[in-house]
Design an enzyme around this catalytic site. Structure first.
Site, PDB file in Angstrom:
ATOM      1  N   LEU A 216     -13.842   5.088   8.833  1.00  0.00           N
ATOM      2  CA  LEU A 216     -12.826   5.794   8.023  1.00  0.00           C
ATOM      3  C   LEU A 216     -11.459   5.531   8.625  1.00  0.00           C
ATOM      4  O   LEU A 216     -11.268   5.758   9.813  1.00  0.00           O
ATOM      5  CB  LEU A 216     -13.038   7.303   8.116  1.00  0.00           C
ATOM      6  CG  LEU A 216     -14.001   8.037   7.197  1.00  0.00           C
ATOM      7  CD1 LEU A 216     -13.829   9.532   7.417  1.00  0.00           C
ATOM      8  CD2 LEU A 216     -13.739   7.700   5.736  1.00  0.00           C
ATOM      9  N   HIS A 217     -10.527   5.076   7.826  1.00  0.00           N
ATOM     10  CA  HIS A 217      -9.169   4.945   8.367  1.00  0.00           C
ATOM     11  C   HIS A 217      -8.084   4.997   7.300  1.00  0.00           C
ATOM     12  O   HIS A 217      -6.903   4.987   7.615  1.00  0.00           O
ATOM     13  CB  HIS A 217      -9.028   3.627   9.135  1.00  0.00           C
ATOM     14  CG  HIS A 217      -8.968   2.437   8.238  1.00  0.00           C
ATOM     15  ND1 HIS A 217     -10.072   1.924   7.630  1.00  0.00           N
ATOM     16  CD2 HIS A 217      -7.929   1.690   7.815  1.00  0.00           C
ATOM     17  CE1 HIS A 217      -9.727   0.902   6.880  1.00  0.00           C
ATOM     18  NE2 HIS A 217      -8.424   0.731   6.969  1.00  0.00           N
ATOM     19  N   ARG A 218      -8.449   5.048   6.017  1.00  0.00           N
ATOM     20  CA  ARG A 218      -7.421   5.017   4.961  1.00  0.00           C
ATOM     21  C   ARG A 218      -6.563   6.264   5.015  1.00  0.00           C
ATOM     22  O   ARG A 218      -7.079   7.375   5.164  1.00  0.00           O
ATOM     23  CB  ARG A 218      -8.056   5.009   3.575  1.00  0.00           C
ATOM     24  CG  ARG A 218      -8.810   3.812   3.298  1.00  0.00           C
ATOM     25  CD  ARG A 218      -8.324   2.976   2.151  1.00  0.00           C
ATOM     26  NE  ARG A 218      -8.946   1.695   2.373  1.00  0.00           N
ATOM     27  CZ  ARG A 218      -8.329   0.624   2.831  1.00  0.00           C
ATOM     28  NH1 ARG A 218      -7.031   0.643   3.036  1.00  0.00           N
ATOM     29  NH2 ARG A 218      -8.989  -0.480   3.073  1.00  0.00           N
ATOM     30  N   ARG A 251      -6.217   5.453  14.210  1.00  0.00           N
ATOM     31  CA  ARG A 251      -5.494   6.343  13.276  1.00  0.00           C
ATOM     32  C   ARG A 251      -6.307   7.619  13.009  1.00  0.00           C
ATOM     33  O   ARG A 251      -5.769   8.726  13.049  1.00  0.00           O
ATOM     34  CB  ARG A 251      -5.266   5.595  11.952  1.00  0.00           C
ATOM     35  CG  ARG A 251      -4.632   6.417  10.863  1.00  0.00           C
ATOM     36  CD  ARG A 251      -4.835   5.721   9.525  1.00  0.00           C
ATOM     37  NE  ARG A 251      -3.832   4.705   9.245  1.00  0.00           N
ATOM     38  CZ  ARG A 251      -2.605   4.962   8.762  1.00  0.00           C
ATOM     39  NH1 ARG A 251      -2.239   6.195   8.531  1.00  0.00           N
ATOM     40  NH2 ARG A 251      -1.769   3.998   8.517  1.00  0.00           N
TER      41      ARG A 251
END
Ligand code: UD1
Length: 386
Positions: A216-218, A251
């Protein structure tokens, strides 16, 4: 550095490396092509996000590193442009090759275009039709500027046609990222070794029927407290059904801490790992029962590996992974995601088939095409100067 007429290949962030490695290799194997100058913008700079991947992918170290680092989109894009321009003045390449959709892709395309240096975009024409995604803006603008556009799936040409891009600039070449996957699959790391390396207790997987992998990084999933909390709650529910392994992007890690959400992870069956090398990630994906992700590339890698993928997004720019592959969009819809997880634990989930030209030879096709295209460009350049 002056290698007049070279091919400048640009990478900036992690998903670029697996696309560029086969291209650099294929260009090197075409004696009629000029030499490559590999430029790294430095958008990603952590050792875990860089050196390890370069080594795993057998990508030579960059000839030039612009060392831009992290910043806002405007500052990062502007810094790349300022630092890339003198490189082009010095090298005076015959063309610039960009891949994917990161800020480095757009910034370097813009600099080259303004200097009348041909831009070649590999992985062109993908569209999510969601302009809130920074990558969508990067894709649309890069494709407008590119002189030669290589696509990974046939639907991409329709998207480009709608945006007025002439068909003679477009070539269907297949998926270079899958070239990397097929080349390195045999060398992929065993998940048990990857967990041990990260200090996860050896009994983490014992007594279970496999594991799921998360990435997950969006910004849409991790940049606001409410979205991130929703995503983490979903992961907790999935982890009650199947243990999860999550190599956490910097992030996402920073935001979990910043928003005070670490406690949500502490008692769940979720192994949190630092960003992994390419071979470790490939091993995890290949052995997973399911993958939960918001990445673009992983939707394609799971399709190539025939592993079911649940994508935590409302849309995808890679529709072939849904129509032909193993991908299902679940957004952050808890109910829908859990139904899919239950179904795939019961049935094994979507199997799909390998899309056309995801065959390990995409970079060779591009090298051959580029050779012909540069020949033609050279002939017309001579004609103009005659
Ligand atoms: C970028 C790409 C995205 C791609 C992703 C893969 C854009 C717009 N986005 O997003 O398309 O899917 O890479 O990772 O180009 N950071 C580090 N170390 C690093 C790099 C980043 O700690 O080596 C941290 C920094 O806090 C930085 C944050 O991650 O501010 C975001 O990095 P950035 O390159 O801006 O975007 P990504 O989210 O990685």
């Amino acid at each position: 550095m002056r290698r007049m007429g070279s091919i400048v290949c640009v990478v900036g962030a992690r998903p670029n490396y697996m696309k560029m490695a086969p291209l650099v290799r294929a260009f090197g194997g075409q004696p009629a092509l000029p030499p490559v100058v590999l430029v790294h913008t430095g958008q990603h700079y952590d050792v875990a996000m860089n050196e390890r991947l370069f080594a795993d992918l057998e990508l030579p170290p960059p000839d030039i590193n612009l060392e831009v680092g992290s910043a806002s989109h405007a500052v990062q894009t502007a810094d790349i442009m300022r630092r890339f321009e003198p490189v082009l003045d010095d090298v005076r390449p015959s063309c610039v090759i960009v891949v994917g959709d990161v800020n480095s892709t757009l910034a370097c395309s813009l600099v080259a275009t303004k200097k009348n240096i041909p831009v070649v975009h590999v992985e062109a024409g993908l569209r999510s039709f969601d302009r809130t995604m920074p990558e969508e803006i990067n894709r649309i603008l890069t494709d407008q500027m590119a002189d030669l556009l290589f696509t990974t799936e046939r639907a991409a040409a329709d998207n480009l046609a709608r945006e007025g891009i002439a068909p003679e600039r477009i070539r269907f070449a297949g998926n270079v990222m899958i070239d990397s996957l097929l080349r390195h699959r045999e060398r992929a790391a065993e998940p048990a070794a990857t967990l041990a390396q990260a200090g996860i207790a050896t009994d983490f997987l014992s007594g279970t029927a496999g594991f799921g992998v998360v990435t997950l990084h969006r910004p849409s999933n991790v940049d606001t407290p409410s979205a991130l909390q929703e995503a983490l709650s979903l992961l907790r529910d999935v982890a009650k059904r199947i243990p999860l392994i999550w190599p956490v992007h910097p992030r996402a890690k920073a935001n979990i801490e910043r928003f005070g959400l670490s406690s949500l992870m502490s008692d769940a069956r979720i192994a949190l790992l630092p960003p992994q090398g390419y071979l470790e990630m490939l091993g995890l994906l290949a052995h997973a029962k399911l993958v939960l992700t918001d990445s673009g590339g992983i939707q394609e890698e799971t399709t190539a590996l025939a592993v079911p993928c649940l994508t935590m997004r409302e849309n995808t720019e890679r529709p072939i992974t849904i129509d032909q592959g193993t991908n299902t969009l679940v957004g952050r819809d808890r109910q829908r995601a859990l139904e899919c997880v239950d179904d795939l634990i019961r049935t094994g989930g979507k199997r799909g088939r390998t899309p056309e030209y995801w065959d390990g030879r995409a970079a060779d096709r591009i090298a051959e095409d580029l050779r012909k295209w540069l020949d033609v460009a050279e002939v017309s350049r001579r004609a103009v100067h005659a």
